[in-house]
Design an enzyme around this catalytic site. Structure first.
Site, PDB file in Angstrom:
ATOM      1  N   THR A 189      11.744  13.552  16.449  1.00 38.16           N
ATOM      2  CA  THR A 189      13.081  13.123  15.993  1.00 38.16           C
ATOM      3  C   THR A 189      13.288  11.642  16.314  1.00 38.16           C
ATOM      4  OG1 THR A 189      13.903  15.331  16.482  1.00 38.16           O
ATOM      5  CG2 THR A 189      15.554  13.605  16.240  1.00 38.16           C
ATOM      6  N   ASP A 219      11.244  21.244  26.292  1.00 35.39           N
ATOM      7  CA  ASP A 219      10.106  20.796  27.102  1.00 35.39           C
ATOM      8  C   ASP A 219      10.495  19.840  28.233  1.00 35.39           C
ATOM      9  OD1 ASP A 219       8.698  22.288  25.342  1.00 35.39           O
ATOM     10  OD2 ASP A 219       7.572  20.642  24.445  1.00 35.39           O
ATOM     11  N   MET A 226       6.077  27.812  27.163  1.00 37.17           N
ATOM     12  CA  MET A 226       5.975  26.656  26.263  1.00 37.17           C
ATOM     13  C   MET A 226       5.896  25.334  27.024  1.00 37.17           C
ATOM     14  SD  MET A 226       8.269  27.350  22.904  1.00 37.17           S
ATOM     15  CE  MET A 226       7.576  28.251  21.510  1.00 37.17           C
ATOM     16  N   LYS A 269      -4.179  43.646  43.795  1.00 36.84           N
ATOM     17  CA  LYS A 269      -2.764  43.317  44.049  1.00 36.84           C
ATOM     18  C   LYS A 269      -2.172  42.557  42.854  1.00 36.84           C
ATOM     19  CE  LYS A 269      -2.320  44.532  48.481  1.00 36.84           C
ATOM     20  NZ  LYS A 269      -3.689  44.959  48.689  1.00 36.84           N
TER      21      LYS A 269
HETATM   22  O1  F6P Z   1       8.377  20.752  21.457  1.00 35.11           O
HETATM   23  C1  F6P Z   1       9.123  21.855  21.810  1.00 35.11           C
HETATM   24  C2  F6P Z   1       8.363  23.124  21.608  1.00 35.11           C
HETATM   25  O2  F6P Z   1       9.184  24.180  22.041  1.00 35.11           O
HETATM   26  C3  F6P Z   1       7.007  23.211  22.286  1.00 35.11           C
HETATM   27  O3  F6P Z   1       7.093  23.572  23.623  1.00 35.11           O
HETATM   28  C4  F6P Z   1       6.312  24.217  21.426  1.00 35.11           C
HETATM   29  O4  F6P Z   1       4.918  24.028  21.453  1.00 35.11           O
HETATM   30  C5  F6P Z   1       6.827  23.910  20.079  1.00 35.11           C
HETATM   31  O5  F6P Z   1       8.104  23.341  20.244  1.00 35.11           O
HETATM   32  C6  F6P Z   1       6.919  25.083  19.143  1.00 35.11           C
HETATM   33  O6  F6P Z   1       7.271  24.593  17.899  1.00 35.11           O
HETATM   34  P1  F6P Z   1       7.272  25.454  16.574  1.00 35.11           P
HETATM   35  O7  F6P Z   1       8.448  26.375  16.689  1.00 35.11           O
HETATM   36  O8  F6P Z   1       7.424  24.486  15.473  1.00 35.11           O
HETATM   37  O9  F6P Z   1       5.994  26.228  16.570  1.00 35.11           O
END
Ligand code: F6P
Length: 304
Positions: free
Chosen positions: A90, A113, A155, A198
């Site tokens: 963006t 992120d 993620m 475990k």
């Molecule tokens: O950049 C943010 C994010 O959530 C990443 O952590 C993840 O890899 C990606 O977007 C997922 O994007 P999309 O929904 O386009 O697969």
């Protein structure tokens, strides 16, 4: 995102502005999909995940031709300034739209992120880590009862913020993040030390250089004959009702962004640093790299 849109509309209206929503992100900007927002349109959205404005990944906007079309649409619709909420992609788009066409634009950090340099926090991060932590706590019940080894992937395409925070919060035995090299032998020894019968929870940031939870689990099986379960949390981390912290952050940044545009700021991200508003040139947000704090990496090793 919705708390952000609501705040921008409310504060914009108070400043005597007409606030227009761009429907579908940069694709909508190129297609001229604009909608005048008002109090009614932005009512009852503050608790909703996703974005009522919709969004998109827009390869066309990466090209100068796409941005020229978008600039023409903004001009023909009488739009004098833009607030662009998002992450790295963006901000690249926003920066070049400003550079090439002089459109006043401020960015606000919106990514689960939390990997944007120049701001301590990003909209969506707190919700994502709380969602992930709840899911991991649930997985732990099976892991603990059955004495199983779990590789849980969270993620974070380029950064390990989510992995580190939820790993520490959920008492993981090992946390693999892209910022540090993951040593498979060290990981195996850690699992052995925990006890092969475990519960062991390994949190894997999706950007880790080994290649994610599935790859790691397979590697463990091939190399050490270790049997494990894999759980990839995926997009549940990107949705759901936002936390209070996220809503307040989104509202604060929305209000600050409106005022920043009115004060003539442009080509900057409006972030938060040490609880103060920070104005960071957009290009710096991707030229500099924000990494997980060293204290957290150290803390994680002390807690196992
Ligand atoms: O950049 C943010 C994010 O959530 C990443 O952590 C993840 O890899 C990606 O977007 C997922 O994007 P999309 O929904 O386009 O697969």
């Amino acid at each position: 995102m919705n708390a952000h849109v609501r705040a921008i509309e409310r504060v914009g209206e108070k400043r005597g502005l007409e606030v227009v929503g761009i429907i579908g992100g940069y694709s909508g900007m190129i297609a001229g999909q604009f909608e005048v927002l008002d109090r009614i349109r932005t009512a009852n959205i503050v608790d909703r995940g996703g974005t009522v404005l919709k969004t998109s990944r827009c390869p066309e906007f990466m090209e100068p031709e796409g941005r020229a079309l978008a600039a023409a649409q903004l001009r023909s619709h009488g739009i004098d300034g833009v607030i662009a909420c998002g992450g790295d992609g963006t901000f690249h788009g926003a920066h070049f739209l400003h550079q090439e066409h002089g459109i006043p634009i401020v960015g606000t950090p919106g990514t689960i992120d939390n990997d944007l340099w120049g701001t301590d926090v990003t909209i969506g991060y707190d919700t994502a880590i709380n969602t992930a932590a709840q899911a991991i706590d649930k997985i732990r019940d099976t892991a603990d009862s059955h004495g199983r080894i779990f590789f849980i992937e969270v993620m974070g395409r380029h950064a390990g913020f989510i992995a580190m925070d939820v790993g520490v919060a959920c008492g993981a035995e090992f946390i693999a993040v892209p910022e540090t090299m993951t040593d498979i032998e060290v990981l195996y020894q850690r699992i052995v030390a925990q006890g092969l019968d475990k519960r062991t929870i390994v949190i894997v940031g999706e950007g880790d250089e080994i290649g994610g939870a599935l790859v790691m689990s397979k590697l463990m099986e091939e190399r050490y004959g270790l049997s494990s379960k894999v759980s990839i949390l995926g997009h549940i981390q990107r949705g759901g009702s936002p936390t209070v912290r996220d809503r307040v952050l989104a509202a604060r940044l929305g209000a600050e962004a409106v005022d920043a545009l009115l004060e003539g700021h442009t080509d900057v991200m409006i972030g938060i640093h040490n609880d103060e508003t920070a104005y960071v040139p957009l290009s710096i947000t991707w030229e500099q790299r924000k990494s997980v704090p060293a204290y957290l990496v150290e803390l994680a090793t002390q807690l196992v």
